[in-house]
Design a protein around this motif. Structure first.
Motif, short mmCIF file in Angstrom:
data_model
loop_
_atom_site.label_atom_id
_atom_site.label_comp_id
_atom_site.label_asym_id
_atom_site.label_seq_id
_atom_site.Cartn_x
_atom_site.Cartn_y
_atom_site.Cartn_z
N PRO A 1 109.24 -0.84 31.94
CA PRO A 1 107.82 -0.80 31.59
C PRO A 1 107.11 -2.13 31.86
CG PRO A 1 109.13 -1.06 29.62
CD PRO A 1 110.11 -0.88 30.74
N TYR A 2 107.51 -2.82 32.90
CA TYR A 2 106.91 -4.08 33.32
C TYR A 2 107.26 -4.30 34.80
CZ TYR A 2 111.67 -5.40 31.88
OH TYR A 2 113.03 -5.44 31.70
N PRO A 3 106.57 -5.20 35.49
CA PRO A 3 106.84 -5.42 36.91
C PRO A 3 108.23 -6.03 37.13
CG PRO A 3 104.70 -6.30 36.29
CD PRO A 3 105.42 -5.98 35.02
N CYS B 1 108.05 -4.14 42.55
CA CYS B 1 107.87 -2.85 41.87
C CYS B 1 106.87 -3.02 40.72
CB CYS B 1 109.19 -2.33 41.30
SG CYS B 1 110.54 -2.20 42.47
N PHE B 2 106.06 -1.99 40.52
CA PHE B 2 105.11 -1.96 39.41
C PHE B 2 105.24 -0.65 38.66
CE2 PHE B 2 103.00 -4.83 42.43
CZ PHE B 2 102.74 -5.92 41.60
N PRO B 3 104.97 -0.66 37.35
CA PRO B 3 104.95 0.61 36.61
C PRO B 3 103.84 1.51 37.12
CG PRO B 3 105.08 -1.27 35.10
CD PRO B 3 104.77 -1.83 36.46
N VAL C 1 104.38 -12.57 36.86
CA VAL C 1 104.34 -11.30 36.12
C VAL C 1 105.74 -10.71 35.97
CG1 VAL C 1 101.98 -10.85 36.87
CG2 VAL C 1 103.88 -9.85 38.17
N ASN C 2 106.63 -10.98 36.95
CA ASN C 2 108.00 -10.48 36.85
C ASN C 2 108.80 -11.25 35.79
OD1 ASN C 2 107.48 -8.72 38.97
ND2 ASN C 2 108.35 -10.06 40.52
N SER C 3 108.76 -12.57 35.88
CA SER C 3 109.59 -13.39 34.99
C SER C 3 109.13 -13.28 33.54
CB SER C 3 109.57 -14.85 35.44
OG SER C 3 108.26 -15.39 35.38
#
Length: 294
Positions: A159-161, A197-199, A42-44
């Motif tokens: 606005p993204y992880p 970290c998450f939004p 989800v990060n990349s």
């Protein structure tokens, strides 16, 4: 099919029913089951805030449910009713001293010392979300048995992880910089950890709430970036207190102008040792109450 696969398919189908069309064909269903919504994925891929993978990983890996038992160290102390520095007493009149409300506190510390939401939860039966990236402080949140959700993460500045390096210093912890890939090999850096970290919007979707009565933001310098990553048209946040560590008027004015564009009014300012707390209220919620403490 195991329980994990079934839950992921159910989650994706929920989003299909809500109009999230990107994952509504069988190819995507199978694909997301295979990758199992890992943090590195989800990060990349910088997945959207409302992407089912992002919501799924928050629920599976990071979200702690509210405690069923009250274990607070303040329970037997009648002298400690509101451990905040006054934020709750400023915000509550704008909410008509509401009972049963919902809060989000980012930079929650140990969940008790100087907590902006402790009084709301214990005295007014509020529920909410406690967000704290410092590992020792978060362990104390769990030990305090707050009746709120808790996550050992930071709020994303995008606005993204993302994953960042975080300086762990109790209530003064802060984002240090980008993720340090070889952190374990570096002996010259102390009290630094890589943190997920998450939004904010992603976390709200994970707990099933997009309406928030009070949002406390105290993250030692990253407040503006967090606020600018929020899709304000998708959430309903009635009141906020936002710490500004610089105390420069230009920073106060800049943040105030941004929040005014989101339909908020600055109704007060608290001056602490080296910081300001700005109090914002949705224009439709704002009352004629002045709380400037300079």
């Amino acid at each position: 099919m195991n329980n994990g696969d079934a839950s992921e398919i159910a989650l994706t189908e929920d989003y299909c029913n809500e109009g999230y069309t990107a994952t509504c064909d069988k190819f995507h269903l199978n694909f997301y089951n295979l990758v199992r919504c890992r943090a590195d994925y989800v990060n990349s891929h910088q997945l959207q805030q409302d992407h089912p993978c992002v919501i799924d990983i928050i629920r599976r890996k990071y979200l702690h449910s509210p405690s069923a038992v009250n274990g607070s160290v303040f329970v037997e102390r009648t002298d400690v009713i509101d451990p905040s520095a006054g934020q709750s007493s400023i915000v509550l009149p704008h909410l008509n001293n509401k009972t049963g409300g919902f809060f989000v506190e980012c930079g929650a510390g140990d969940g008790e010392t100087l907590s902006n939401t402790y009084y709301m939860e214990k005295q007014l039966k509020w529920q909410g979300v406690l967000i704290e990236a410092d590992r020792k402080s978060f362990s104390r949140i769990l030990a305090s048995k707050r009746q709120s959700y808790a996550l050992p993460v930071c709020l994303s500045l995008k606005p993204y992880p993302t994953e960042v390096s975080f300086y762990e210093d109790g209530i003064a912890g802060e984002i240090y910089g980008d993720k340090i890939s070889n952190l374990e090999e570096i002996t010259t850096i102390e009290n630094i950890a890589n943190v997920q970290c998450f939004p904010l919007y992603s976390i709200l979707l994970a707990v099933g709430r997009t309406q928030v009565d009070y949002f406390s933001v105290d993250v030692e310098g990253s407040e503006s970036q967090i606020l600018m990553s929020i899709p304000w048209h998708k959430v309903d946040i009635k009141t906020l207190t936002v710490e500004v560590t610089s105390r420069r008027q230009v920073d106060v004015d800049s943040l105030t102008k941004y929040m005014e564009k989101q339909n908020y009014k600055k109704v007060g300012l608290m001056a602490g040792l080296g910081y300001y707390d700005l109090i914002f209220v949705q224009n439709k919620e704002a009352r004629h109450i002045s709380f400037d403490r300079t």
